[in-house]
Enzyme design. Structure first.
Site, PDB file in Angstrom:
ATOM      1  N   GLU A 348     -84.371 -52.140 -38.709  1.00 52.19           N
ATOM      2  CA  GLU A 348     -83.544 -53.586 -38.680  1.00 52.19           C
ATOM      3  C   GLU A 348     -82.867 -53.940 -40.047  1.00 52.19           C
ATOM      4  OE1 GLU A 348     -86.120 -56.667 -36.937  1.00 52.19           O
ATOM      5  OE2 GLU A 348     -85.762 -55.643 -34.654  1.00 52.19           O
ATOM      6  N   HIS A 369     -98.077 -29.910 -34.199  1.00 48.86           N
ATOM      7  CA  HIS A 369     -98.047 -28.751 -32.895  1.00 48.86           C
ATOM      8  C   HIS A 369     -97.111 -29.369 -31.723  1.00 48.86           C
ATOM      9  CE1 HIS A 369    -102.019 -26.620 -33.652  1.00 48.86           C
ATOM     10  NE2 HIS A 369    -102.058 -27.877 -34.630  1.00 48.86           N
ATOM     11  N   LYS A 484     -80.217 -59.497 -26.402  1.00 51.59           N
ATOM     12  CA  LYS A 484     -80.658 -60.596 -26.075  1.00 51.59           C
ATOM     13  C   LYS A 484     -79.666 -61.503 -25.045  1.00 51.59           C
ATOM     14  CE  LYS A 484     -83.773 -61.433 -29.905  1.00 51.59           C
ATOM     15  NZ  LYS A 484     -83.865 -62.071 -31.318  1.00 51.59           N
TER      16      LYS A 484
HETATM   17  O1  PA5 Z   1     -87.454 -59.015 -38.376  1.00 57.17           O
HETATM   18  C1  PA5 Z   1     -87.054 -59.993 -37.422  1.00 57.17           C
HETATM   19  O2  PA5 Z   1     -86.987 -61.159 -37.593  1.00 57.17           O
HETATM   20  C2  PA5 Z   1     -87.430 -59.678 -35.831  1.00 57.17           C
HETATM   21  O3  PA5 Z   1     -87.301 -58.394 -35.683  1.00 57.17           O
HETATM   22  C3  PA5 Z   1     -88.507 -60.528 -35.225  1.00 57.17           C
HETATM   23  O4  PA5 Z   1     -89.559 -59.864 -35.787  1.00 57.17           O
HETATM   24  C4  PA5 Z   1     -88.612 -59.946 -33.734  1.00 57.17           C
HETATM   25  O5  PA5 Z   1     -87.469 -60.259 -33.073  1.00 57.17           O
HETATM   26  C5  PA5 Z   1     -89.583 -61.331 -33.083  1.00 57.17           C
HETATM   27  O6  PA5 Z   1     -89.166 -62.375 -33.298  1.00 57.17           O
HETATM   28  P1  PA5 Z   1     -90.113 -63.623 -33.265  1.00 57.17           P
HETATM   29  O7  PA5 Z   1     -90.984 -63.431 -34.212  1.00 57.17           O
HETATM   30  O8  PA5 Z   1     -89.218 -64.796 -33.401  1.00 57.17           O
HETATM   31  O9  PA5 Z   1     -90.587 -63.878 -31.869  1.00 57.17           O
END
Ligand code: PA5
Length: 509
Positions: A348, A369, A484
Site C-alpha cells: 500500500e 519445500h 470499495k
Molecule cells: O493503511 C491503511 O490505512 C489501510 O490499509 C487500513 O489499515 C485498512 O483499510 C483498514 O482501515 P480502517 O482501520 O479504517 O478500518
C-alpha cells in the site's frame, strides 16, 4: 545457539537489530567465472551503494523535517509522519499523565478485559489487524488459545475476525462461543471484543461488528451494561464508529483513539497493536521503547550503523535493478505474520502509479519445500530478505541417539533443531550466492517485545525512506478505494434482501 537462561548468564549487552547485506555485493577483484559474471549482473556494486549514501542521508533529513510540518503543501499530501515519534510521545505522556494518558487508558481497558473475560474477539482489517496479529504470533505461546487457563496465567484467548466478510469462519466462531460460553456469570465463559477501525467505516469490520455485537447482546442481554464494558472500540477522532459508541453511551475515556497523523498501516504502536498486546500481558512499554530506539538510530546514526537507511538503500537499488519481487523469508514460524504485516506495508505504501515491488512472505525451512525451487532457479526478479532469529526461546530439542537407526540420524544425535536450522540457513544462502540470487539478512537477536518494537519501526521507517527515494508518496492508498466504491455501488444497486437463510443473531439487535 543459547536458550533464555544462557542468555541471561552471558549478559548480552543489547538486543539491537542489524541489517547485513554483504552477501549481495559483487566482489570486484574476483577472477572471471560464469558465476561471477552472473553475480555482476544480479548483485550490487559497492560503488553503486556509495553513490546513493548521500542521497539517502538527505532523504533522512527531509523525513525528519516532515515530522514538524503542521500544514503540508498540497503536493505533499497525504502526509502521515506521526508514527515516527509516536512511541516516545506515548511513553513521555504516560510518564507525565499516567492513567490519563492514552497508554494509561489502554492499560486500564486491557486490565478490565483480562479481569472479566477468558476470550477476546479482535475485529479489524489491514492496519487495524495485521500488527496485532504479528505481535500475538511472535510473542505468545504458539498454542496460546489451546492452553488451559491456569497455564495462560489469566491471559485471555484471542481470535481475529472482521478481517474479511467470510460467512463460514464467523459462523464457526459463533458456534465455538455458543458451545463454550454458556453462563455469562462465570468468568471462564465470558468473552469480550476489541473493534478497531481508523476510518470507522470499513465495510468488512463494520458489518462483522454488527453481527458480533448482536451475538454478545444475545449472551449478556441486550440492555446489559456489560456490553459497553467488554466491547472496547479503537477508532479515529471523527468517525461513524465513534458516533455509534457515543450514541450507545460510551464515556470518552473508554474509546481509544488512533491519531489523525498516523496512517492505518503505520498504526501498530497505537492502541490497534498495543491493546491486544496488553490484554495478552505483553510488555507494551518495552515495545514502545524498542520502536523509539529505532527512530533514534534512524535520525542520529551514520549510514554504517543505521539499519533503516541500509535496508532502504539496498532494497531501493535492487528494485531499480529489476528485483521487483521482494521475499521476506522468515526463519521462524513465529515471524510469519510479521511478513503478512509487511506485505500490506510495502504494497500500500509503494505499489502506486504502475510501480513498486511485490512483497511475498515465506517461512524457511518450510517453504524451501515449495517456493525454494523457484527462489533458487526461477525468474531472476527476486531479492530475498532473510528475517533471521539468532536465538531460540526454549531449551534445544536434540535429535538424540536411538537403537533403531534405520533413519541414519544417530550421526547427528548431539545436534539440536537449531543446529539443523543453522545448517539449512548457511546451505541455502551459499546456494543462493552460487546461483547469483541476491539475499540479505535482517538479524533479530531474540524475539522480545523490545526487538519486535525495533523491527516493526525499522520496516515502517525504511518504507517511508524508499518511498521518498523512488518518488512515490508512501502515505495514503488511493488504489484501495476503487474496489470499495464498486462494492458499495453493487450493494446499493441490489434489493436489500437476504439470499440465504438468516442467522437469528443477525436479525438486528
Ligand atoms: O493503511 C491503511 O490505512 C489501510 O490499509 C487500513 O489499515 C485498512 O483499510 C483498514 O482501515 P480502517 O482501520 O479504517 O478500518
Amino acid at each position: 545457539m543459547t536458550n533464555d537462561k544462557g542468555r541471561k548468564a552471558m549478559q548480552l549487552p543489547d538486543e539491537n537489530i542489524e541489517y547485513s547485506y554483504q552477501r549481495l555485493l559483487t566482489q570486484p577483484h574476483e577472477a572471471w567465472t560464469p558465476t561471477t559474471e552472473l553475480q555482476g549482473q544480479h548483485f550490487l556494486a559497492q560503488e553503486k551503494l556509495d553513490e546513493v549514501k548521500q542521497w539517502v542521508m538527505a532523504v533522512r533529513g527531509q523525513i525528519a523535517a516532515e515530522r514538524e510540518l503542521q500544514n503540508p503543501p498540497a503536493k505533499m499530501r497525504p502526509l502521515q509522519a506521526g508514527f515516527i515519534d509516536l512511541p516516545q510521545k506515548m511513553l513521555d505522556h504516560y510518564k507525565r499523565k499516567q492513567d490519563a494518558s492514552e497508554l494509561g487508558k489502554l492499560l486500564r481497558l486491557a486490565q478490565r478485559l483480562r479481569d472479566n473475560v477468558d476470550r477476546v474477539v479482535v475485529l479489524g482489517i489491514g492496519g487495524s489487524y495485521l500488527g496485532g496479529k504479528a505481535l500475538f504470533d511472535a510473542l505468545c505461546h504458539t498454542y496460546h488459545n489451546e492452553m488451559p487457563a491456569k497455564l495462560r496465567m489469566g491471559k485471555p484467548r484471542l481470535y481475529f475476525e472482521g478481517n474479511n466478510v467470510d460467512n463460514d469462519t464467523l459462523q464457526d466462531l459463533f458456534e465455538l462461543l455458543e458451545n463454550t460460553c454458556v453462563d455469562p456469570e462465570i468468568i471462564e465463559e465470558r468473552w469480550g471484543v476489541i473493534v478497531a477501525s481508523k476510518s470507522g467505516e470499513t465495510l468488512e469490520s463494520a458489518a462483522v461488528f454488527r453481527a458480533v455485537k448482536a451475538e454478545a447482546a444475545k449472551f449478556y442481554g441486550p440492555k446489559s451494561e456489560t456490553l459497553r464494558e467488554l466491547i472496547v472500540p479503537i477508532t479515529g477522532t471523527k468517525t461513524k464508529l465513534r458516533d455509534l459508541c457515543k450514541a450507545e453511551g460510551y464515556p470518552d475515556e473508554d474509546i481509544l483513539t488512533i491519531p489523525d497523523e498516523v496512517g492505518g498501516r503505520f498504526s501498530v504502536f497505537t492502541a490497534v497493536g498495543l491493546l491486544p498486546a496488553a490484554v495478552l500481558g505483553l510488555d507494551v512499554r518495552a515495545m514502545l521503547l524498542g520502536a523509539s530506539t529505532m527512530t533514534r538510530r534512524f535520525i542520529d546514526e551514520p549510514f554504517e550503523r543505521n539499519p533503516v537507511l541500509q535496508f532502504a538503500a539496498v532494497n531501493h537499488l535492487m528494485t531499480e535493478r529489476g528485483k521487483t519481487t521482494r521475499v521476506l523469508a522468515a526463519w521462524s514460524k513465529k515471524l510469519e505474520a510479521v511478513g503478512w504485516w509487511y506485505d500490506q506495508l510495502l504494497s500500500e505504501s509503494l505499489g502506486k502509479n504502475g510501480r513498486g515491488p511485490t512483497p511475498i512472505t515465506a517461512v524457511y525451512t518450510r517453504d524451501l519445500h515449495s517456493r525454494g525451487q523457484q527462489h533458487q532457479d526461477g525468474t531472476r526478479d527476486k531479492l530475498i530478505n532473510n528475517l533471521v532469529l539468532r536465538q531460540a526461546k526454549h531449551p534445544p530439542v536434540m535429535v538424540g541417539h536411538v537403537d533403531r537407526n534405520e533413519d541414519d540420524l544417530n550421526q547427528f544425535s548431539r545436534r539440536s533443531l537449531q543446529d539443523l536450522m543453522e545448517a539449512a540457513f548457511q546451505g541455502t544462502n551459499e546456494a543462493y550466492v552460487q546461483g547469483a540470487r541476491p539475499t540479505a539478512d535482517i538479524v533479530l537477536p531474540v524475539i522480545t517485545e523490545h526487538t519486535m518494537g525495533q523491527l516493526l519501526q525499522m520496516l515502517m521507517l525504511a518504507t517511508v525512506v524508499e518511498g521518498r527515494l523512488s518518488g512515490t508518496n508512501p502515505y495514503g492508498q488511493p488504489g484501495v478505494e476503487a474496489y470499495k466504491a464498486n462494492m458499495m455501488r453493487i450493494l446499493k444497486s441490489q434489493p436489500n434482501l437476504p439470499k440465504g437463510e438468516v442467522r437469528d443473531a443477525a436479525k438486528g439487535v
